[in-house]
Design a protein around this motif. Structure first.
Motif, mmCIF file in Angstrom:
data_model
loop_
_atom_site.group_PDB
_atom_site.id
_atom_site.type_symbol
_atom_site.label_atom_id
_atom_site.label_comp_id
_atom_site.label_asym_id
_atom_site.label_seq_id
_atom_site.Cartn_x
_atom_site.Cartn_y
_atom_site.Cartn_z
ATOM 1 N N LEU A 1 42.536 39.401 60.460
ATOM 2 C CA LEU A 1 43.331 40.625 60.555
ATOM 3 C C LEU A 1 42.460 41.801 60.961
ATOM 4 C CD1 LEU A 1 46.131 41.926 60.093
ATOM 5 C CD2 LEU A 1 45.463 42.255 57.691
ATOM 6 N N GLY A 2 41.220 41.823 60.457
ATOM 7 C CA GLY A 2 40.289 42.864 60.873
ATOM 8 C C GLY A 2 40.014 43.933 59.849
ATOM 9 N N VAL A 3 40.348 43.663 58.577
ATOM 10 C CA VAL A 3 40.055 44.638 57.529
ATOM 11 C C VAL A 3 38.600 44.502 57.095
ATOM 12 C CG1 VAL A 3 42.446 44.706 56.772
ATOM 13 C CG2 VAL A 3 40.858 43.111 55.675
ATOM 14 N N ASP A 4 38.122 45.509 56.377
ATOM 15 C CA ASP A 4 36.728 45.539 55.944
ATOM 16 C C ASP A 4 36.541 45.165 54.479
ATOM 17 O OD1 ASP A 4 35.653 46.749 58.456
ATOM 18 O OD2 ASP A 4 36.953 48.399 57.862
ATOM 19 N N ALA A 5 37.574 45.362 53.667
ATOM 20 C CA ALA A 5 37.445 45.138 52.224
ATOM 21 C C ALA A 5 38.794 44.750 51.651
ATOM 22 C CB ALA A 5 36.918 46.403 51.537
ATOM 23 N N LEU A 6 38.745 44.103 50.483
ATOM 24 C CA LEU A 6 39.945 43.710 49.750
ATOM 25 C C LEU A 6 39.908 44.370 48.381
ATOM 26 C CD1 LEU A 6 39.866 39.857 50.448
ATOM 27 C CD2 LEU A 6 40.886 41.657 51.869
ATOM 28 N N TRP A 7 41.011 45.042 48.038
ATOM 29 C CA TRP A 7 41.163 45.602 46.693
ATOM 30 C C TRP A 7 42.166 44.728 45.957
ATOM 31 C CZ3 TRP A 7 45.303 49.898 46.263
ATOM 32 C CH2 TRP A 7 45.715 50.028 44.929
#
Length: 552
Positions: free
Chosen positions: A51-57
């Protein structure tokens, strides 16, 4: 994933990161019990990386009776059995890091579960016991102590006090809970409370967590006098919101976070109307970032959005902190639904349940809003499922609703279940791949049949799908030189329903909310547009469309 550029590593990663919120209960169910779990997330980590996100919360994954979806924590050092084990959480963190994804865990400083060992000890010990000093136990008012100690009200509706029974069964003291009765408030004047939370932070930082999201960050400090007050015109300072002494908590947490060789981030849930008071939480020795609720609450209106953007950038600049931009989370109506209504604003006290909604219009505006968000300087937060174009599920049967807000208000407020419905991954009928094939348990909240065309599988490879658009936009944000740094300036094209601003290296973002098409600048090439079939050759930008341009 080979063609997906890896996130650029830098020490202050939170300053421009795209952080994706995982609501574990509703993300992916690996064992067929109808509840999402950590194995389900681990199986989908490649999807999140692509997807291209940098972090997961991650919303709370700790041991909990789940009276408030895990925000009633019984043990911070155990994973709730419904989600998995501590070993699985540690493996998830390691696997995410291998894919270039940071991990942010949720911490809830205001309260714990009534099943927490501390509270159980306090109940058993009785009035006057040292264990009760960890909470807010008080005698009631009235001749027999039958009235609550003060007039404070719960955020979830009803009184903020519940009466206990003494060990001998007689009516006892009352305890404070600003949320549900199952969530007793902690007394942060007690050093043991401070020491325990710092220990919890170390526990997760030592296991690789890259940051913490701080729930209800303005509320832990209380006026020890516990005074009555006018709820329609609260005093300043407020008895329990945004008190000056709350900042000592976060200064200590910041020192702890900064003690690690690889920086850990503190991210606050800070609901405050005053930009100056909001910025206090982002001073250089406190939190690194905070959620931008003014922006989330803002209607889809160019003048209102410009006002909020200006105020946001000014407030953050005053303390050298990065701005953040967010449209949805686990507490609010999904923005595809909000943007399809006549009133596109949002407020917790006015969810506009069952208001007429044009989902086609809401989807078009949601696409435009994403490009606007991603072009602004700072970080951006995404809520799981928005990349699939999901809308608020408003026809959940009352018998299936689980949010304590719904039950404590007698249904007057339908609560937050509608944005928490499990994700659709594949197939043409529920559970849409959320649970494995052959699972006998239903998803914990019902999924609408209409999501068949919105599964990740159905959108895969479709150039006009929301999923493809999110992937394309996030890739472009990473690779576009003009979106690096914090340069920002409004352009003459702004005004009369249009937002136009420049970043660096000739980059321009143009968002049209005017109600009619507007001319595109002649001296620019189109990088990306939010409308799926946008034709730059026409020389016009349609209404409810955002475009990224590179000026000649």
């Amino acid at each position: 994933m080979a063609d997906q550029p890896a996130p650029a590593p830098h020490a202050q990663w939170w300053r421009d990161a795209v952080i994706y919120q995982v609501y574990p209960r509703s993300f992916a169910d690996s064992d067929g019990d109808g509840i999402g779990d950590l194995t389900g997330v681990r199986d989908r980590l490649p999807y999140l990386a692509e997807l291209g996100v940098d972090a997961l919360w991650f919303s709370p994954w700790y041991a909990s009776p789940q009276a408030d979806a895990g925000y009633d924590v019984a043990d911070y050092r155990r994973i709730d059995p419904a989600f998995g084990t501590l070993a699985q959480a540690e493996a998830l963190i390691a696997e995410a890091h291998e894919l270039g994804l940071k991990i942010v865990v949720d911490v809830v400083p205001n309260h714990v579960s009534d099943r927490h060992a501390w509270f159980q000890e306090a109940l058993a010990a009785g009035p006057g016991a040292e264990a009760r000093e960890l909470f807010w136990f008080r005698a009631g008012r009235g001749a027999g102590g039958e009235l609550p100690p003060n007039d404070w009200q719960s955020v979830f509706g009803g009184p903020a006090w519940t009466r206990t029974a003494n060990p001998d069964g007689s009516p006892g003291e009352w305890y404070l809970h600003l949320f549900a009765p199952e969530q007793p408030d902690l007394n942060w004047n007690n050093p043991k409370v401070r020491e325990e939370h710092e220990s919890v932070l170390r526990f997760w930082f030592d296991r690789g967590a890259d940051g913490v999201r701080i729930d209800s960050a303005t509320m832990p400090a209380k006026d020890p006098a516990l005074p009555d007050f006018d709820h329609d015109a609260p005093p300043v300072p407020h008895p329990y919101i945004d008190r000056d002494d709350v900042h000592g908590i976060y200064r200590a947490w910041r020192a702890l976070a900064d003690s690690y060789p690889r920086p850990r981030a503190l991210i606050g849930e800070v609901w405050l109307a005053d930009p100056g008071r909001f910025a206090n939480y982002l001073r250089p020795d406190e939190m690194h970032s905070a959620f931008n609720f003014d922006y989330l609450n803002c209607p889809w209106d160019a003048a209102d959005l410009r006002r909020v953007i200006d105020a946001t950038l000014a407030a953050h600049a005053s303390v050298g902190a990065p701005a953040s931009w967010v449209l949805s989370n686990h507490d609010v109506t999904r923005h595809v639904t909000r943007y399809g209504r006549a009133d596109t604003s949002f407020g917790l006290s006015l969810r506009q349940h069952a208001t007429p909604t044009d989902l086609e219009l809401g989807t078009r505006r949601a696409r435009a809003a994403l490009l606007l968000d991603l072009a602004l300087p700072g970080g951006c937060y995404l809520y799981q499922g928005e990349e699939l174009g999901l809308w608020e599920v408003e026809d959940i049967p009352d018998a299936r609703r689980q949010d304590p807000i719904f039950h404590r208000t007698g249904g007057t407020d339908v609560g937050r279940d509608g944005c928490r419905v499990p994700l659709p991954w594949s197939g043409d009928r529920p559970p849409f791949g959320f649970s494995p094939e052959g699972a006998t348990a239903q998803p914990w909240l019902p999924q609408p049949e209409q999501w068949a065309g919105h599964t990740a599988q159905a959108q895969e490879g479709r150039p006009d799908s929301m999923l493809t658009f999110y992937r394309t936009a996030l890739r472009a944000r990473r690779t576009e030189p003009g979106l690096r740094g914090e340069a920002f300036g409004w352009l003459p094209e702004s005004g009369a329903g249009v937002l136009a601003f420049a970043r660096g290296d000739g980059f321009t973002c143009l968002a049209n909310l005017s109600g009619a098409a507007v001319r595109l600048p002649a001296d620019a090439d189109v990088v990306l547009a939010s409308a799926p079939h946008f034709d730059p050759a026409a020389g016009e930008l349609p209404d409810d469309t955002t475009v990224w341009l590179r000026r000649h």
